[in-house]
Design a protein around this motif. Sequence first.
Motif, PDB file in Angstrom:
ATOM      1  N   MET A 267      21.587 -22.695  57.500  1.00 17.47           N
ATOM      2  CA  MET A 267      20.884 -21.694  57.236  1.00 17.47           C
ATOM      3  C   MET A 267      21.893 -20.391  57.566  1.00 17.47           C
ATOM      4  SD  MET A 267      18.513 -21.383  60.572  1.00 17.47           S
ATOM      5  CE  MET A 267      19.406 -21.031  62.277  1.00 17.47           C
ATOM      6  N   ILE A 268      21.318 -19.044  56.794  1.00 18.00           N
ATOM      7  CA  ILE A 268      21.605 -17.908  57.244  1.00 18.00           C
ATOM      8  C   ILE A 268      20.517 -17.224  57.787  1.00 18.00           C
ATOM      9  CG2 ILE A 268      22.378 -15.625  56.543  1.00 18.00           C
ATOM     10  CD1 ILE A 268      23.630 -17.111  53.905  1.00 18.00           C
ATOM     11  N   ASN A 269      20.756 -16.622  59.337  1.00 11.22           N
ATOM     12  CA  ASN A 269      19.369 -16.134  59.767  1.00 11.22           C
ATOM     13  C   ASN A 269      19.616 -14.758  59.745  1.00 11.22           C
ATOM     14  OD1 ASN A 269      18.705 -14.884  63.050  1.00 11.22           O
ATOM     15  ND2 ASN A 269      17.088 -15.912  61.575  1.00 11.22           N
ATOM     16  N   ALA A 270      18.845 -14.093  58.712  1.00 13.01           N
ATOM     17  CA  ALA A 270      19.042 -12.838  58.325  1.00 13.01           C
ATOM     18  C   ALA A 270      18.513 -11.858  59.431  1.00 13.01           C
ATOM     19  CB  ALA A 270      18.514 -12.584  57.014  1.00 13.01           C
ATOM     20  N   HIS A 271      18.679 -10.500  59.167  1.00 13.76           N
ATOM     21  CA  HIS A 271      18.214  -9.354  59.778  1.00 13.76           C
ATOM     22  C   HIS A 271      16.718  -9.357  59.718  1.00 13.76           C
ATOM     23  CE1 HIS A 271      18.249  -6.190  62.733  1.00 13.76           C
ATOM     24  NE2 HIS A 271      18.264  -5.235  61.801  1.00 13.76           N
ATOM     25  N   GLY A 272      16.512  -9.403  58.613  1.00 14.96           N
ATOM     26  CA  GLY A 272      14.979  -9.542  58.114  1.00 14.96           C
ATOM     27  C   GLY A 272      14.080  -8.511  58.625  1.00 14.96           C
ATOM     28  N   THR A 273      14.183  -7.514  58.663  1.00 10.68           N
ATOM     29  CA  THR A 273      13.333  -6.319  59.364  1.00 10.68           C
ATOM     30  C   THR A 273      12.048  -6.289  58.745  1.00 10.68           C
ATOM     31  OG1 THR A 273      14.254  -4.281  58.262  1.00 10.68           O
ATOM     32  CG2 THR A 273      15.343  -5.032  60.405  1.00 10.68           C
ATOM     33  N   ALA A 274      11.991  -6.743  57.346  1.00 13.74           N
ATOM     34  CA  ALA A 274      10.836  -6.031  56.616  1.00 13.74           C
ATOM     35  C   ALA A 274      10.482  -4.813  56.000  1.00 13.74           C
ATOM     36  CB  ALA A 274       9.673  -6.651  57.082  1.00 13.74           C
ATOM     37  N   THR A 275      11.662  -4.057  56.087  1.00 11.62           N
ATOM     38  CA  THR A 275      11.819  -2.897  55.480  1.00 11.62           C
ATOM     39  C   THR A 275      12.091  -2.907  53.976  1.00 11.62           C
ATOM     40  OG1 THR A 275      14.080  -2.259  56.436  1.00 11.62           O
ATOM     41  CG2 THR A 275      12.122  -1.501  57.775  1.00 11.62           C
ATOM     42  N   LEU A 276      11.989  -1.965  53.210  1.00 11.94           N
ATOM     43  CA  LEU A 276      12.075  -2.028  51.846  1.00 11.94           C
ATOM     44  C   LEU A 276      13.380  -1.967  51.587  1.00 11.94           C
ATOM     45  CD1 LEU A 276      10.898  -1.842  48.824  1.00 11.94           C
ATOM     46  CD2 LEU A 276      11.330   0.680  49.113  1.00 11.94           C
ATOM     47  N   TYR A 277      14.452  -1.402  52.225  1.00  9.67           N
ATOM     48  CA  TYR A 277      15.829  -1.164  51.913  1.00  9.67           C
ATOM     49  C   TYR A 277      16.542  -2.292  52.536  1.00  9.67           C
ATOM     50  CZ  TYR A 277      14.553   3.248  50.190  1.00  9.67           C
ATOM     51  OH  TYR A 277      14.089   4.372  49.366  1.00  9.67           O
ATOM     52  N   ASN A 278      16.288  -2.698  53.927  1.00  8.59           N
ATOM     53  CA  ASN A 278      17.306  -3.664  54.488  1.00  8.59           C
ATOM     54  C   ASN A 278      17.257  -5.082  53.969  1.00  8.59           C
ATOM     55  OD1 ASN A 278      18.298  -4.745  57.332  1.00  8.59           O
ATOM     56  ND2 ASN A 278      16.845  -6.159  56.846  1.00  8.59           N
ATOM     57  N   ASP A 279      15.872  -5.541  53.526  1.00  2.89           N
ATOM     58  CA  ASP A 279      15.889  -6.767  53.106  1.00  2.89           C
ATOM     59  C   ASP A 279      16.382  -6.676  51.458  1.00  2.89           C
ATOM     60  OD1 ASP A 279      14.275  -7.054  55.225  1.00  2.89           O
ATOM     61  OD2 ASP A 279      12.658  -8.032  54.251  1.00  2.89           O
ATOM     62  N   GLU A 280      16.211  -5.894  50.865  1.00  2.00           N
ATOM     63  CA  GLU A 280      16.845  -5.553  49.563  1.00  2.00           C
ATOM     64  C   GLU A 280      18.579  -5.836  49.712  1.00  2.00           C
ATOM     65  OE1 GLU A 280      17.501  -5.233  45.459  1.00  2.00           O
ATOM     66  OE2 GLU A 280      15.897  -5.958  46.576  1.00  2.00           O
ATOM     67  N   MET A 281      18.865  -4.954  50.431  1.00  2.00           N
ATOM     68  CA  MET A 281      20.443  -4.848  50.787  1.00  2.00           C
ATOM     69  C   MET A 281      20.955  -6.326  51.228  1.00  2.00           C
ATOM     70  SD  MET A 281      22.502  -4.771  53.556  1.00  2.00           S
ATOM     71  CE  MET A 281      21.770  -4.336  55.099  1.00  2.00           C
ATOM     72  N   GLU A 282      20.263  -6.989  52.039  1.00  3.19           N
ATOM     73  CA  GLU A 282      20.689  -8.065  52.512  1.00  3.19           C
ATOM     74  C   GLU A 282      20.716  -9.282  51.263  1.00  3.19           C
ATOM     75  OE1 GLU A 282      20.225  -9.277  57.073  1.00  3.19           O
ATOM     76  OE2 GLU A 282      18.264  -8.891  56.252  1.00  3.19           O
ATOM     77  N   SER A 283      19.781  -9.214  50.556  1.00  5.28           N
ATOM     78  CA  SER A 283      19.501 -10.129  49.458  1.00  5.28           C
ATOM     79  C   SER A 283      21.171  -9.912  48.542  1.00  5.28           C
ATOM     80  CB  SER A 283      18.273  -9.988  48.543  1.00  5.28           C
ATOM     81  OG  SER A 283      18.548  -8.702  47.916  1.00  5.28           O
ATOM     82  N   ILE A 284      21.240  -8.687  48.305  1.00  4.63           N
ATOM     83  CA  ILE A 284      22.352  -8.295  47.295  1.00  4.63           C
ATOM     84  C   ILE A 284      23.665  -8.706  48.120  1.00  4.63           C
ATOM     85  CG2 ILE A 284      24.001  -6.464  46.640  1.00  4.63           C
ATOM     86  CD1 ILE A 284      21.074  -4.923  46.028  1.00  4.63           C
ATOM     87  N   ALA A 285      23.822  -8.544  49.612  1.00  2.04           N
ATOM     88  CA  ALA A 285      24.860  -8.972  50.167  1.00  2.04           C
ATOM     89  C   ALA A 285      25.190 -10.469  50.207  1.00  2.04           C
ATOM     90  CB  ALA A 285      25.103  -8.585  51.603  1.00  2.04           C
ATOM     91  N   ILE A 286      24.016 -11.095  50.326  1.00  2.00           N
ATOM     92  CA  ILE A 286      24.102 -12.687  50.488  1.00  2.00           C
ATOM     93  C   ILE A 286      24.575 -13.168  49.022  1.00  2.00           C
ATOM     94  CG2 ILE A 286      22.607 -14.793  50.649  1.00  2.00           C
ATOM     95  CD1 ILE A 286      20.961 -13.196  52.714  1.00  2.00           C
TER      96      ILE A 286
END
Length: 378
Positions: A267-286
């Motif tokens: 797995m990748i354990n994401a930061h996953g803060t549930a803010t609009l911008y963080n989760d979107e950014m992580e999805s792009i990086a992954i």
Amino acid sequence: MIEVKGTNITCGLGFDTDTVYENIICGKSGITHHDHNEIGVTEDFMASTVNTSGLPDTDMKGPATKLEKMAIHSISGATEECPQVDLTSARTLFILSSAKGNVEILDHSIEGIDNQRVNIPVMARFIASRFDNPNTPVVVSNACISGLSAIILAARLLRAGKYDNIVVTGIDGVTKFTVSGFQSFKALSDKRCRPFDADRSGLNLGEAAATIILSATDDTTTGNWYYEAGSMHNDANHISGPSRVGEGSYRCLMSVLKDTDIRKLAMINAHGTATLYNDEMESIAIERAGLTSVPVNAYKGYLGHTLGAAGILECILSMKSLDNDTVIRTLGYERHGVSRQLNIVTGNTLTTRHEFIKMMSGFGGSNAAVRFRKEMGL
């Protein structure tokens, strides 16, 4: 090699790693509603907090703040797993990770406690002195990536031969300062947070202490966990907002992926803060890193964002879950809410893999990732 010798999580769901894991695997969350009057902020909030009155008695060597009590208990719990590690040795270092430390002292003095302990290095010396360690402790305070930064620093010092053992502890609390700060950003949700979900509306805060004891070794032992790689990158995007293309996070992922096969990743354990911008950014990086097939999970729905403790706590929880051949589901995720098609874990899932990546991002454009592997033998 950098071996994990002992761990402890002290948080709203328990005072040891096993108890916290059992509560989480059953789907329990420590996040509850809090009245604004509790800490003197303007709005009610959701958070996971710790009732330290339930902590077992520990010799504090003088009056201690709530966070100091949590840290001392966490370190004591981790050392019970590795009594061979001599905390009084000059070859053992303490590293303290915290975003804000004893910031509550700014609001009011605490009887019997030196006001100078609002300074994190002074706080760190008090904690290390409880264990009679002769070294000046190192403090890492780098926003949300503090915990991972501390682990990476520890690994570098061990590989350089500076120390034999390093005790890495992360702590932060739910205080007027932290809650009002995130409220000013309009970043807090009035409901339990929902990482990567289409209806996510912000993060919840949490308080915790988490400790991981790392040691240098020339050998590997079947069944033990080892730190494999770590990376930090600052993309200097914004004082509080993440890069739109996840540049720093992407570079961290590519760095820790060197010399491994992504098919080995549980797995990748994401930061996953549930803010609009963080989760979107992580999805792009992954996606940019070519990892969309790898299961992704986030733990913030169970314990909130524990700031300086988060990186350490979430690494420990990932190891514990894979010790039980399980990838923990992302609590709160129901409907996909980011632009990239990630493999979000929606239910506790069995796995035969025992390697993972932990990624985090924070204010000031800071990003970090680490990779851990469990030795499975032949």
